[in-house]
Design an enzyme around this catalytic site. Structure first.
Site, PDB file in Angstrom:
ATOM      1  N   HIS A  65       2.073  -5.599  -6.657  1.00 38.46           N
ATOM      2  CA  HIS A  65       1.605  -4.262  -7.034  1.00 38.46           C
ATOM      3  C   HIS A  65       2.730  -3.382  -7.574  1.00 38.46           C
ATOM      4  CE1 HIS A  65       2.767  -2.996  -2.806  1.00 38.46           C
ATOM      5  NE2 HIS A  65       3.157  -1.935  -3.479  1.00 38.46           N
ATOM      6  N   ASP A  67       0.220 -10.637  -2.536  1.00 36.01           N
ATOM      7  CA  ASP A  67       0.889  -9.502  -3.182  1.00 36.01           C
ATOM      8  C   ASP A  67       2.370  -9.836  -3.376  1.00 36.01           C
ATOM      9  OD1 ASP A  67       1.393  -7.028  -4.246  1.00 36.01           O
ATOM     10  OD2 ASP A  67       1.392  -5.975  -2.325  1.00 36.01           O
ATOM     11  N   SER A 122       8.359  -0.638  -0.831  1.00 34.71           N
ATOM     12  CA  SER A 122       7.470  -1.781  -1.049  1.00 34.71           C
ATOM     13  C   SER A 122       8.209  -2.824  -1.881  1.00 34.71           C
ATOM     14  CB  SER A 122       6.211  -1.347  -1.803  1.00 34.71           C
ATOM     15  OG  SER A 122       5.279  -0.753  -0.957  1.00 34.71           O
TER      16      SER A 122
END
Length: 357
Positions: A91, A122, A204
């Protein structure tokens, strides 16, 4: 060695390989991406000024990644090979139209190429052109234990590079539905490591490490509105992706070719099903979304819409043993034995998996 000394040693070992990822787009593209309503609001707020700013002037004052490139986002990653392979979240680099700039802890800048985006997890793999880079050591996420001390590293909030936050593993094998991109698409993430180490927007894609400085997860998500609840992708998922990219130049995944919905009491009642467990093979009531994809392994094996998938290789389908889990553990070309329920009669079907295109 004290716990504090272990923590400092682990951070010192892993941090040099942690990178910041800056996401950039052309000025003209960013100007077009800004909704008309926002431009109208800006015009309303500035109309009383003697010399209201133009669109170009407003765009020009936005943070830039490089010449003519506006920074539209950021994330973290970590170097896993001395010649420049980097792991991050899918992402973080989902926009194929964007440019990605890597900034190392030594403040060196590189342009990154996205080599692969995992279709199921992911995870993404980037590449920069460099040599003799510092790397992290990849651990074994299967050995993660509840209560184990961990440290999240990354570019916290997109502002604080080289940040570290300590905590413990507070849950294993978690499931989470998360927003995956700016278009608000959601995806289900499975088998996650839950931690109370602070994971913030910006870190992230950074590593979750143990006290030996080994990466056991990739920081992935936080629960909005909650404190001290973060999640990481188990690193063993990314190891397979790395092996595929190095050998085949892409991430390869086995493919079955069905659309389905899990069966529970509500599903059983709605569709008047005979059982309340398994997976109902069901398409969507719009074109090009059939229950069984044409010429897929499922189609070739004779699976039909409204079949109920009960078992794979003798193991019942459940939340703890999902279809995705079974496919992840399987190989392309492997033949699986499926038990299905069709019109009230149990049948066994063999299906040979193919590569997901």
């Amino acid at each position: 060695m004290t716990h504090e000394e272990h923590t400092i040693q682990a951070i010192t070992k892993a941090l040099p390989a942690v990178v910041s990822i800056l996401i950039g787009k052309d000025e003209a593209t960013v100007e077009k991406d800004i909704p008309k309503e926002i431009w109208d609001e800006i015009a309303k707020e500035t109309k009383s000024e003697p010399d209201p700013p133009t669109h170009e002037e407003i765009i020009g004052h936005m943070p830039h990644v490089g010449a003519g490139k506006i920074q539209v986002g950021n994330g973290s990653g970590f170097i896993v090979s001395a010649d420049g392979h980097i792991l991050t979240n899918k992402h973080v680099v989902t926009d194929a139209a964007a440019d990605y700039t890597i900034i190392t802890t030594a403040n060196d800048r590189y342009t990154a190429k996205v080599l692969a985006r995992d279709p199921l997890n992911d995870v993404a793999i980037l590449k920069i052109e460099a040599d003799n880079l510092p790397t992290v050591e990849l651990g074994d996420s299967n050995s993660a234990r509840l209560g184990q001390s961990v440290i999240a590293l990354g570019n916290a909030l997109g502002e604080f590079a080289n940040s570290a936050s300590a905590g413990i593993i507070s849950g294993l094998a978690r499931f989470l539905s998360a927003i995956s991109d700016d278009a608000k698409h959601s995806e289900t993430l499975r088998g996650l490591i839950q931690t109370d180490a602070a994971i913030n927007p910006g870190n992230s894609g950074g590593p979750l490490i143990n006290l030996d400085g080994e990466v056991i997860g990739i920081n992935a998500a936080v629960v909005s509105g909650a404190e001290n609840i973060g999640f990481a992708i188990p690193i063993n998922r990314a190891k397979k992706d790395l092996e595929d990219v190095r050998e085949f130049g892409r991430v390869r995944w086995p493919f079955l070719g069905v659309r389905y919905m899990p069966i529970d009491a509500g599903t059983k009642k709605h569709f008047k099903l005979p059982i309340d467990h398994g997976l109902l093979i069901k398409g969507e009531k719009i074109p090009d979304y059939p229950a069984v994809l044409t010429q897929s392994p499922a189609d070739k094996a004779g699976i039909r819409e409204n079949d109920i998938l009960l078992e794979i290789n003798g193991e019942a389908i459940s939340a703890e043993h999902s279809l995705e889990d079974a496919l992840e553990k399987s190989e392309i070309g492997q033949t699986l034995k499926l038990k299905i329920l069709r019109a009230g009669v149990e049948q066994e079907i063999q299906v040979t998996l193919e590569e997901r295109k």
